[in-house]
Design a protein around this motif. Structure first.
Motif, mmCIF file in Angstrom:
data_model
loop_
_atom_site.group_PDB
_atom_site.id
_atom_site.type_symbol
_atom_site.label_atom_id
_atom_site.label_comp_id
_atom_site.label_asym_id
_atom_site.label_seq_id
_atom_site.Cartn_x
_atom_site.Cartn_y
_atom_site.Cartn_z
ATOM 1 N N UNK A 107 0.846 -1.191 0.000
ATOM 2 C CA UNK A 107 0.000 0.000 0.000
ATOM 3 C C UNK A 107 0.890 1.254 0.000
ATOM 4 N N UNK A 108 0.617 2.167 -0.921
ATOM 5 C CA UNK A 108 1.394 3.402 -1.062
ATOM 6 C C UNK A 108 0.766 4.455 -0.140
ATOM 7 N N UNK A 109 1.597 5.029 0.709
ATOM 8 C CA UNK A 109 1.117 6.043 1.657
ATOM 9 C C UNK A 109 1.463 7.441 1.154
ATOM 10 N N UNK A 110 0.657 8.395 1.560
ATOM 11 C CA UNK A 110 0.811 9.772 1.103
ATOM 12 C C UNK A 110 1.943 10.461 1.872
ATOM 13 N N UNK A 111 2.625 11.359 1.174
ATOM 14 C CA UNK A 111 3.700 12.151 1.782
ATOM 15 C C UNK A 111 3.503 13.614 1.362
ATOM 16 N N UNK A 112 3.658 14.479 2.332
ATOM 17 C CA UNK A 112 3.490 15.905 2.033
ATOM 18 C C UNK A 112 4.623 16.359 1.124
ATOM 19 N N UNK A 113 4.274 16.886 -0.084
ATOM 20 C CA UNK A 113 5.268 17.287 -1.075
ATOM 21 C C UNK A 113 5.232 18.809 -1.254
ATOM 22 N N UNK A 114 6.314 19.259 -1.761
ATOM 23 C CA UNK A 114 6.425 20.714 -1.994
ATOM 24 C C UNK A 114 5.456 21.140 -3.087
ATOM 25 N N UNK A 115 4.952 22.343 -3.000
ATOM 26 C CA UNK A 115 4.136 22.859 -4.102
ATOM 27 C C UNK A 115 4.971 22.947 -5.373
ATOM 28 N N UNK A 116 4.331 22.848 -6.512
ATOM 29 C CA UNK A 116 5.034 22.887 -7.787
ATOM 30 C C UNK A 116 4.404 23.965 -8.655
ATOM 31 N N UNK A 117 5.267 24.629 -9.439
ATOM 32 C CA UNK A 117 4.789 25.628 -10.394
ATOM 33 C C UNK A 117 4.327 24.918 -11.654
ATOM 34 N N UNK A 118 3.384 25.498 -12.299
ATOM 35 C CA UNK A 118 2.872 24.938 -13.528
ATOM 36 C C UNK A 118 3.001 25.975 -14.643
ATOM 37 N N UNK A 119 2.779 25.517 -15.852
ATOM 38 C CA UNK A 119 2.907 26.407 -16.985
ATOM 39 C C UNK A 119 4.359 26.683 -17.318
ATOM 40 N N UNK A 120 4.632 27.896 -17.829
ATOM 41 C CA UNK A 120 5.986 28.233 -18.233
ATOM 42 C C UNK A 120 6.941 28.305 -17.045
ATOM 43 N N UNK A 121 6.444 28.689 -15.884
ATOM 44 C CA UNK A 121 7.333 28.809 -14.729
ATOM 45 C C UNK A 121 7.874 27.447 -14.288
ATOM 46 N N UNK A 122 7.224 26.357 -14.678
ATOM 47 C CA UNK A 122 7.699 25.033 -14.292
ATOM 48 C C UNK A 122 8.914 24.603 -15.104
ATOM 49 N N UNK A 143 0.936 30.364 -11.726
ATOM 50 C CA UNK A 143 0.131 29.122 -11.641
ATOM 51 C C UNK A 143 0.935 28.093 -10.862
ATOM 52 N N UNK A 144 0.435 27.730 -9.667
ATOM 53 C CA UNK A 144 1.100 26.698 -8.844
ATOM 54 C C UNK A 144 0.042 25.797 -8.239
ATOM 55 N N UNK A 145 0.453 24.615 -7.848
ATOM 56 C CA UNK A 145 -0.494 23.645 -7.267
ATOM 57 C C UNK A 145 0.226 22.846 -6.198
ATOM 58 N N UNK A 146 -0.564 22.358 -5.246
ATOM 59 C CA UNK A 146 -0.037 21.484 -4.192
ATOM 60 C C UNK A 146 -0.487 20.053 -4.491
ATOM 61 N N UNK A 147 0.424 19.064 -4.469
ATOM 62 C CA UNK A 147 0.016 17.674 -4.749
ATOM 63 C C UNK A 147 -1.083 17.200 -3.820
ATOM 64 N N UNK A 148 -1.126 17.764 -2.606
ATOM 65 C CA UNK A 148 -2.180 17.357 -1.657
ATOM 66 C C UNK A 148 -3.405 18.284 -1.719
ATOM 67 N N UNK A 149 -3.432 19.127 -2.751
ATOM 68 C CA UNK A 149 -4.564 20.042 -2.942
ATOM 69 C C UNK A 149 -4.789 20.964 -1.736
ATOM 70 N N UNK A 150 -3.717 21.346 -1.066
ATOM 71 C CA UNK A 150 -3.843 22.277 0.064
ATOM 72 C C UNK A 150 -3.838 23.724 -0.453
ATOM 73 N N UNK A 151 -4.311 24.637 0.359
ATOM 74 C CA UNK A 151 -4.303 26.050 0.004
ATOM 75 C C UNK A 151 -2.883 26.591 0.090
ATOM 76 N N UNK A 152 -2.489 27.394 -0.899
ATOM 77 C CA UNK A 152 -1.132 27.909 -0.999
ATOM 78 C C UNK A 152 -1.117 29.419 -0.746
ATOM 79 N N UNK A 153 0.044 29.869 -0.278
ATOM 80 C CA UNK A 153 0.274 31.312 -0.064
ATOM 81 C C UNK A 153 1.469 31.731 -0.890
#
Length: 883
Positions: A107-122, A143-153
């Protein structure tokens, strides 16, 4: 059905964290090898399947029989995009062939990952151009996203720049820029942070662009150009020119660029010359479907932003004959039966060949130049256009002309029809100018099983002595057939070779034809075996007859009846007498009755006994050869155990006896010699003999009583049977008690009693003789007691005694179960003082009768003396023998 528990610790469930690197241990288990497996496992634990399919896991050995499941890193586990659980099927097999298959659930368990930039900034550093004079406002949306769908600042550094970033990720300018006063470029570090504090940072480059108010324009009017494919790099396609109205009084300083994504062309930014920068292949996609290339050319009046103009030009690519025909595969392997008829279709080459040139006639070709071993006689092409290969005649592999040729190697040339316009790196023949391709064809002629196997002989005959060892080879059969290549012949026995006791007593080697025996042959049972042997080439069979003649060998020993006999004879038996009328009859399954020879091998002390005839007959009698002489001490044995050997070599010469097989039978005879009475008992004294014996038992020798008990039971059974035979014989030769014949000489053996640790034997003697009879052996008269069976030799003229008033009683057996005679004889194992232990208790004597010659005291002394002599010699007096 052979599966067993080899995987210790499975099935099981384990967990692993997402993004785990290669080599991270997931689960550890052991392999329990079978006790019969001396070398561990034959197939190491292996992941044979997974659900869902993945290569993210592997099995490593930790040493010995311990293994672990680890991650491979290919692919890296991702909780958000990949399945959350994997079922791994693990298989193992040990060296005895035992297998096991179990499942490990990961079973694969979740790990808190760093937010990632998307689009050209990635993928790159984003450059933002802001025209001077632009009012403050939003200039870029991060444009950035969190793998765990958390709110970003979002935040930015340095804080002193005239920009800000909102929580939504929008970058705003806070002032209106002046190109001449403000910096021309800003670098902002945009940081995005999740609720757990993990963050990522990217740099945004902001350039301030100067304002230009006039647009340049193109002076070139042509919009469509045509060039052939495969032009070399640097070939000029067009020269684009333009002007800027702002530079009307001076040469314009313009900058040219191609806005569309194009890999074939480039433009000089200063001169506007459009030229080839990459290979243009009309025969490859996308040009194969769309040969027109559209290029969007832009001209600018300032390298840092200004007024621009754009123009679209179209370049048409023309096809040339630059590709030879190709075939995939280029090598063909086909099979044809050797009896295939002429015209049999083998291969259609056009289905496998093509020319990738787009336009005809560049993509047309034909098939020529069929060559190779045997091609002119056996194979041909129907036409140069069709490319169909057929057989021109059948091929017989058994034909001497084709013998050994199973594979034909052919070559066919695939040739372009059009002349080439482009000739680099392609194959050319010196006698033409066309592009061509070579095909290699290997045709294997498949043998057909046309002939039946044929044995070298129609029938085989093997002569085998009956004593041949089991497993020996007795002969070989051989069969062949005319097929080419020679077929593998398999041999088997399909009929015959069985007896009443064995279903199959012969075996044939499946590949070599060697015939062997599986069981002992017996001439006396079966003299001939007829087998049906089959030869098979997997399709056709043939049979042959095999006759096995069993040769007689002297392997049976003489069997005589009886093979054991026990009897008693008188010490005064006449020399030459047939002892008790005894004779033996012998039979031998493989020898003539005249071949028997009789001789006593053991126990014939002083040669008192012999057989007559000693040879040449299957029947022989036991004869007394010499008298017994106990008085002078020449003879001391009263019991003779004779081992008689009967051989079947009487008809063989001395020379043949050394080479021929001789068998010997055995007969055992037990003979007890009965002494004659030496005195006459006048009175009947009475006394009791008490014998005490004690058996010692050792726990360490537990098997001794077992062996003694078993031997005693067998001996008692044998003695009982012999006693029954002896009593039957005596009753037929002597009258019963109370009649003229008198009592029998020997009583039947008494029944054995159970073994006792301490046995006391009580013997009460009271010999009053009230009858008389004649001894059938010596012819002398003797007196007997009708109740006890005691007897004595009768003196001449002595009258018959009246009936006695007392009787003789005796105990049953001693601890050894040997009867009264053995109980009264002193044991060899008893101490010397035990031999003197018996105590005589004298009872009141009966009144003496007329004719008695001894006093009671003399009679008691005589009995005591006879008892001691009997104990020393191992024999009994005539009176005791009757008992």
């Amino acid at each position: 059905g052979r599966r067993t528990q080899l995987l210790k610790g499975l099935p099981a469930t384990s967990t692993v964290e997402e993004n785990a690197a290669a080599g991270v241990s997931v689960y550890t288990f052991n392999v329990t090898a079978s006790p019969l497996s001396s070398e561990g496992v034959a197939i190491l634990p292996t992941i044979v399947n997974s659900n869902p399919l993945t290569e993210a896991f592997d099995i490593e050995s930790k040493g010995g029989l311990e293994y672990r499941v680890v991650t491979t890193g290919n692919p890296v586990l991702d909780y958000e995009t990949m399945p959350k659980s994997f079922d791994l099927q693990i298989f193992v097999e040990d060296t005895t062939g035992r297998t096991d298959l179990n499942i490990l659930t990961v079973q694969v368990t979740d790990k808190n990952e760093r937010p990632v930039f998307r689009g050209n900034m990635a993928i790159q550093t984003v450059t933002i151009y802001v025209l001077e004079g632009t009012p403050p406002g939003c200039i870029y949306q991060v444009d950035a996203a969190d793998p765990e769908n958390a709110e970003l600042k979002y935040s930015l550094l340095p804080a002193s720049v005239p920009f800000l970033v909102l929580e939504s990720g929008a970058i705003f300018s806070t002032k209106e820029f002046d190109y001449e006063k403000d910096p021309h470029c800003y670098f902002l570090n945009i940081t995005v942070t999740d609720p757990d504090g993990l963050n990522s940072t990217k740099t945004v480059n902001i350039n301030i662009i100067n304002i230009n108010d006039e647009r340049p324009y193109f002076t070139t009017k042509q919009r469509i150009y045509r060039i052939p494919e495969e032009q070399s790099v640097g070939t000029v396609v067009a020269n684009i020119t333009a002007k800027d109205p702002d530079d009307e009084d001076s040469p314009s300083r313009l900058f040219y660029s191609i806005q569309s994504s194009d890999r074939y062309f480039s433009i000089n930014p200063s001169t506007g010359v459009l030229q080839v920068t990459g290979r243009i292949d009309r025969d490859a996609l996308p040009l194969r479907l769309h040969p027109n290339i559209s290029v969007l050319v832009r001209v600018e009046d300032s390298p840092r932003g200004g007024h621009t103009s754009e123009m679209e030009i179209t370049i048409i690519i023309d096809d040339i004959n630059d590709n030879p025909p190709e075939c995939n595969p280029s090598t063909f392997r086909k099979e044809a039966n050797e009896n295939s008829t002429a015209g049999t279709f083998l291969l259609d080459l056009r289905n496998y060949c093509k020319d990738i040139d787009v336009d005809p006639p560049n993509n047309r070709f034909n098939f020529t130049g069929l060559s190779g071993f045997g091609s002119s006689n056996n194979f041909a092409l129907e036409s140069t256009v069709s490319g169909r290969l057929v057989m021109t005649e059948s091929i017989d592999l058994e034909n001497p002309a084709n013998l050994g040729v199973e594979v034909y190697s052919l070559t066919v040339r695939v040739q372009d029809i059009a002349c080439p316009n482009y000739s680099s790196k392609y194959l050319f023949y010196t006698f033409d100018i066309f592009l061509c391709y070579i095909i290699y064809i290997y045709i294997r002629i498949k043998p057909v099983n046309e002939f039946f196997p044929v044995f070298s002989n129609l029938s085989y005959e093997f002569n085998v002595p009956e004593i041949t060892k089991v497993g020996s080879s007795i002969g070989r059969v051989n069969a062949r057939d005319k097929d080419w290549p020679p077929s593998v012949i398999m041999y088997s026995i399909v009929a015959g070779g069985g007896t009443r006791d064995y279903t199959n007593i012969f075996w044939i080697s499946p590949t070599k034809g060697d015939v062997k025996i599986l069981a002992r042959l017996d001439y006396e049972t079966t003299q001939k075996h007829i087998l049906t042997v089959q030869a098979s080439d997997q399709e056709k069979t043939a049979t042959a007859s095999v006759t096995v003649n069993v040769l007689e060998v002297n392997d049976e020993e003489p069997v005589c009846s009886p093979n054991f006999y026990s009897f008693q004879i008188s010490v005064s038996l006449a020399v030459g007498s047939n002892i008790n009328g005894f004779r033996i009859e012998c039979q031998d399954r493989d020898s003539d009755p005249r071949s028997f020879r009789y001789f006593i091998n053991e126990g014939n002390v002083n040669n008192h006994f012999m057989f007559s005839p000693s040879a040449g007959s299957n029947t022989s009698r036991l004869i007394l050869a010499s008298r017994f002489d106990y008085e002078s001490g020449l003879d001391t044995n009263w019991i003779y155990r004779l081992h008689v050997y009967i051989t079947d070599d009487n008809l063989l010469s001395a020379r043949d006896k050394a080479t021929h097989l001789i068998k010997t039978g055995t007969v055992t005879l037990s003979i007890r010699v009965i002494p004659n009475p030496t005195t006459v008992i006048a009175t009947t004294p009475g006394f009791t003999v008490v014998t005490k014996r004690e058996n010692l038992y050792s726990e360490s020798a537990w098997y001794v009583p077992f062996v003694i008990t078993l031997g005693s039971l067998l001996l008692l059974g044998l003695l009982g049977y012999l006693g029954f035979l002896l009593v039957t014989w005596v009753r037929t030769r002597c009258p019963p008690a109370g009649k003229a014949g008198g009592a029998p000489l020997i009583n039947a053996p008494e029944k054995a009693k159970p073994k006792k640790e301490v046995v006391v034997t009580m013997t009460t003697l009271n010999t009053v003789f009230d009858g008389e009879a004649r001894d059938p052996v010596t012819g002398k008269m003797y007196e007997f007691n009708t109740r006890s069976g005691a007897r004595r030799w009768k003196k001449s003229g002595e009258p018959l005694q009246p009936a006695p008033a007392a009787q003789v009683t005796s105990s049953a057996t001693d601890g050894g179960g040997q009867g009264t005679d053995r109980a009264e004889a002193p044991s060899k194992k008893e101490p010397s003082e035990n031999r003197k232990e018996p105590i005589a208790e004298t009872k009141p004597a009966a009144r003496p009768w007329a004719g008695q010659s001894e006093t009671p005291e003399q009679d008691g002394l005589r009995l005591q003396k006879q008892k001691e002599e009997s104990g020393n010699r191992g024999l009994s007096s005539p009176a005791r023998q009757g008992r």
